[in-house]
Design a protein around this motif. Structure first.
Motif, mmCIF file in Angstrom:
data_model
loop_
_atom_site.group_PDB
_atom_site.id
_atom_site.type_symbol
_atom_site.label_atom_id
_atom_site.label_comp_id
_atom_site.label_asym_id
_atom_site.label_seq_id
_atom_site.Cartn_x
_atom_site.Cartn_y
_atom_site.Cartn_z
ATOM 1 N N UNK A 263 33.017 54.138 -4.585
ATOM 2 C CA UNK A 263 32.456 55.470 -4.337
ATOM 3 C C UNK A 263 31.643 55.470 -3.056
ATOM 4 N N UNK A 264 30.795 54.448 -2.881
ATOM 5 C CA UNK A 264 29.966 54.378 -1.677
ATOM 6 C C UNK A 264 30.815 54.299 -0.416
ATOM 7 N N UNK A 265 31.831 53.453 -0.412
ATOM 8 C CA UNK A 265 32.642 53.287 0.789
ATOM 9 C C UNK A 265 33.446 54.542 1.096
ATOM 10 N N UNK A 266 34.008 55.180 0.081
ATOM 11 C CA UNK A 266 34.813 56.381 0.335
ATOM 12 C C UNK A 266 33.963 57.502 0.913
ATOM 13 N N UNK A 267 32.752 57.681 0.387
ATOM 14 C CA UNK A 267 31.864 58.718 0.925
ATOM 15 C C UNK A 267 31.417 58.345 2.333
ATOM 16 N N UNK A 268 31.029 57.094 2.515
ATOM 17 C CA UNK A 268 30.554 56.646 3.824
ATOM 18 C C UNK A 268 31.633 56.789 4.887
ATOM 19 N N UNK A 269 32.853 56.419 4.535
ATOM 20 C CA UNK A 269 33.954 56.509 5.495
ATOM 21 C C UNK A 269 34.203 57.957 5.897
ATOM 22 N N UNK A 270 34.112 58.860 4.927
ATOM 23 C CA UNK A 270 34.278 60.286 5.233
ATOM 24 C C UNK A 270 33.180 60.758 6.186
ATOM 25 N N UNK A 271 31.938 60.316 5.945
ATOM 26 C CA UNK A 271 30.826 60.666 6.824
ATOM 27 C C UNK A 271 31.062 60.130 8.230
ATOM 28 N N UNK A 272 31.405 58.851 8.317
ATOM 29 C CA UNK A 272 31.570 58.187 9.612
ATOM 30 C C UNK A 272 32.670 58.847 10.436
ATOM 31 N N UNK A 273 33.821 59.091 9.822
ATOM 32 C CA UNK A 273 34.930 59.708 10.544
ATOM 33 C C UNK A 273 34.574 61.113 11.017
ATOM 34 N N UNK A 274 33.846 61.848 10.190
ATOM 35 C CA UNK A 274 33.448 63.206 10.561
ATOM 36 C C UNK A 274 32.427 63.189 11.684
ATOM 37 N N UNK A 275 31.438 62.311 11.593
ATOM 38 C CA UNK A 275 30.429 62.210 12.655
ATOM 39 C C UNK A 275 31.072 61.847 13.987
ATOM 40 N N UNK A 276 31.949 60.849 13.985
ATOM 41 C CA UNK A 276 32.604 60.430 15.220
ATOM 42 C C UNK A 276 33.405 61.575 15.826
ATOM 43 N N UNK A 277 34.040 62.369 14.961
ATOM 44 C CA UNK A 277 34.850 63.484 15.438
ATOM 45 C C UNK A 277 33.998 64.574 16.074
ATOM 46 N N UNK A 278 32.924 65.008 15.378
ATOM 47 C CA UNK A 278 32.105 66.105 15.912
ATOM 48 C C UNK A 278 31.283 65.664 17.115
ATOM 49 N N UNK A 282 36.736 61.039 20.641
ATOM 50 C CA UNK A 282 38.181 60.761 20.558
ATOM 51 C C UNK A 282 38.698 59.974 21.752
ATOM 52 N N UNK A 283 38.033 60.081 22.898
ATOM 53 C CA UNK A 283 38.483 59.373 24.099
ATOM 54 C C UNK A 283 37.533 58.245 24.496
ATOM 55 N N UNK A 284 36.655 57.873 23.574
ATOM 56 C CA UNK A 284 35.667 56.821 23.846
ATOM 57 C C UNK A 284 36.134 55.525 23.185
ATOM 58 N N UNK A 285 36.471 54.539 23.997
ATOM 59 C CA UNK A 285 36.960 53.272 23.448
ATOM 60 C C UNK A 285 35.860 52.233 23.287
ATOM 61 N N UNK A 286 34.606 52.689 23.310
ATOM 62 C CA UNK A 286 33.495 51.777 23.094
ATOM 63 C C UNK A 286 33.343 51.409 21.637
ATOM 64 N N UNK A 324 39.122 55.318 17.715
ATOM 65 C CA UNK A 324 39.974 55.141 16.538
ATOM 66 C C UNK A 324 39.346 55.734 15.284
ATOM 67 N N UNK A 325 38.010 55.608 15.149
ATOM 68 C CA UNK A 325 37.369 56.182 13.971
ATOM 69 C C UNK A 325 37.287 57.699 14.088
ATOM 70 N N UNK A 326 37.340 58.218 15.328
ATOM 71 C CA UNK A 326 37.340 59.672 15.531
ATOM 72 C C UNK A 326 38.747 60.250 15.486
ATOM 73 N N UNK A 327 39.753 59.387 15.400
ATOM 74 C CA UNK A 327 41.140 59.833 15.431
ATOM 75 C C UNK A 327 41.684 60.191 14.068
ATOM 76 N N UNK A 328 43.004 60.432 13.991
ATOM 77 C CA UNK A 328 43.651 60.899 12.751
ATOM 78 C C UNK A 328 43.472 59.963 11.563
#
Length: 438
Positions: A263-278, A282-286, A324-328
């Protein structure tokens, strides 16, 4: 600004007890020492349904129960101080240190508590007025302070400031649960005996690691510079709390089913991917860093008592690529990276700990830090007038800091996210939308 007026400041004495005499000083373990330059953690319980409660009775019951619980939790009654001969900070539990008692503030507010309890807190600086403001320009400093605020339109807020060196989230929650039990029933929770002995935290070279934390984090002891950030930065931040129900969490876990995320990882991953996207990465390879605590009690060899109240969590980090974390496939990538980090931590929870004092973490757009746990039952701390309607953490206000606690209803989780204001609306829309491969 929030209208809070202090009515009275008093001291709550520590009651004499047959409980084992505390040590005069508790030397911080190296896991405690990571936090001695942190500002006090500030917890807020909001009780909106106490409109008919007698405020003096609430104050009386909280004070009397606090007096009775402190002998069992004597480190919370002590002072964080500095012993030059030891070149490190300790918690002083001597008679002189605890004789002053605990600062107890009574206050009132003319605002509507329901507006304070909302998911979004627009004025973070006013919100923290519900908690004792304890600053640490120089040691010694108190470990614990309490504030109770009566809302003239009905409701009560219980604000508690606790220094992080006394315990991690689980250890501090033990204190809250025991205090609430005595306040509500007159006795400790059945079978509960707190463990404070830092001798259980043993690791080769642990003493030198603790001293190195002192040298790195506060080279001018006893003067100390709290880990904080400017009010100017905080003015641009906003915090919003998201309540995730069982169905939402289940759907997210299903998306990563081949990874069997917790549960913790699934929620955290959703947060992380959303934060990176907003954040537009998407074009930052750091590098993109995700940090979170891992409870070591059951992972220690031999395992440490579950009732241990000191810090027993290790910092765990998952490293990804921002684009990659901000990608699809950002959600799947974050799940995989965090699960791998947890597996490594489970096998060797203290790997690399000798280098922890030299680690410098900067909060940037490529960092997300998690605190709390989906199992922390803050909503079950009933002081005798019902469980809290809302629980909030007033500290840890940094861009990209996320706090999780078990929700009020079974199977739910509360996620409090702090971001720069220009990112929050986009985050909320994407985070709560039907699942897409962020």
């Amino acid at each position: 600004m929030l209208g809070v007026r202090v009515l009275e400041v008093s001291r709550v004495a520590v009651q004499l007890s047959p409980y084992p005499v505390p040590d005069k000083a508790i030397e911080l373990s190296f896991l405690d020492s990571m936090f001695f330059d942190f500002p006090h953690l500030q917890f807020i319980y909001l009780f909106t349904n106490t409109a008919n409660a007698n405020f003096p009775e609430i104050i009386g019951s909280l004070k009397s129960s606090l007096t009775r619980i402190l002998p069992f939790f004597h480190p919370f009654a002590g002072k964080l101080t500095y012993i030059p001969s030891a070149t490190r900070a300790v918690i002083d539990c001597s008679a002189s240190a605890i004789s002053e008692g605990i600062t107890f503030i009574e206050a009132e507010s003319n605002l509507d508590i329901h507006s304070i309890a909302k998911d979004e807190v627009p004025e973070l600086e006013s919100f923290v007025q519900l908690v004792p403001n304890v600053t640490i320009p120089e040691l010694p400093t108190v470990v614990l302070a309490v504030q109770v605020t009566r809302f003239l339109k009905g409701g009560v807020a219980l604000g508690i400031a606790v220094h992080h060196t006394v315990g991690d989230g689980k250890g501090i929650l033990h204190f809250f649960e025991a205090w609430a039990s005595i306040c509500r029933t007159g006795s400790m929770p059945p079978g509960f005996v707190p463990v404070h002995n830092r001798a259980v935290i043993k690791y080769p070279g642990d003493d030198e690691i603790a001293k190195e934390f002192s040298r790195k984090l506060a080279p001018t002891l006893p003067r100390i510079t709290e880990l904080n950030h400017s009010l100017q930065e905080r003015a641009h931040l906003t915090r919003r709390t998201f309540l995730l129900d069982r169905a939402t969490i289940k759907s997210w876990k299903k998306q990563g089913i081949h990874l069997s995320p917790s549960t913790f990882i699934s929620i955290s991953a959703r947060v992380v991917a959303t934060v990176a996207s907003v954040r537009g990465l998407a074009n930052d390879d750091g590098p993109f860093l995700v940090g979170f605590p891992v409870d070591c009690r059951s992972r220690w060899n031999p395992p440490i008592d579950d009732n241990y109240t000191g810090n027993c969590s290790s910092p765990c980090f998952a490293r990804l690529t921002a684009s990659k974390v901000a990608g699809p496939d950002g959600f799947i990538r974050a799940c995989a990276a965090m699960k791998e980090a947890v597996i490594k931590s489970t096998k060797e929870p203290l790997v690399g700990c000798k280098g922890w004092p030299n680690r410098s973490l900067k909060f940037t757009e490529r960092v997300v830090m998690f605190s709390g746990s989906v199992g922390h039952k803050f909503y079950e701390t009933d002081f005798g007038w019902g469980k809290p309607d809302r629980f909030k953490l007033a500290t840890l206000i940094r861009d990209g800091v996320v706090v999780m606690v078990k929700g009020k209803e079974e199977g739910t989780v509360e996620v409090a996210v702090t971001l720069y204001a220009q990112h929050m609306d986009a985050f909320a829309k994407m985070f709560l939308s039907p699942f897409s491969r962020i």
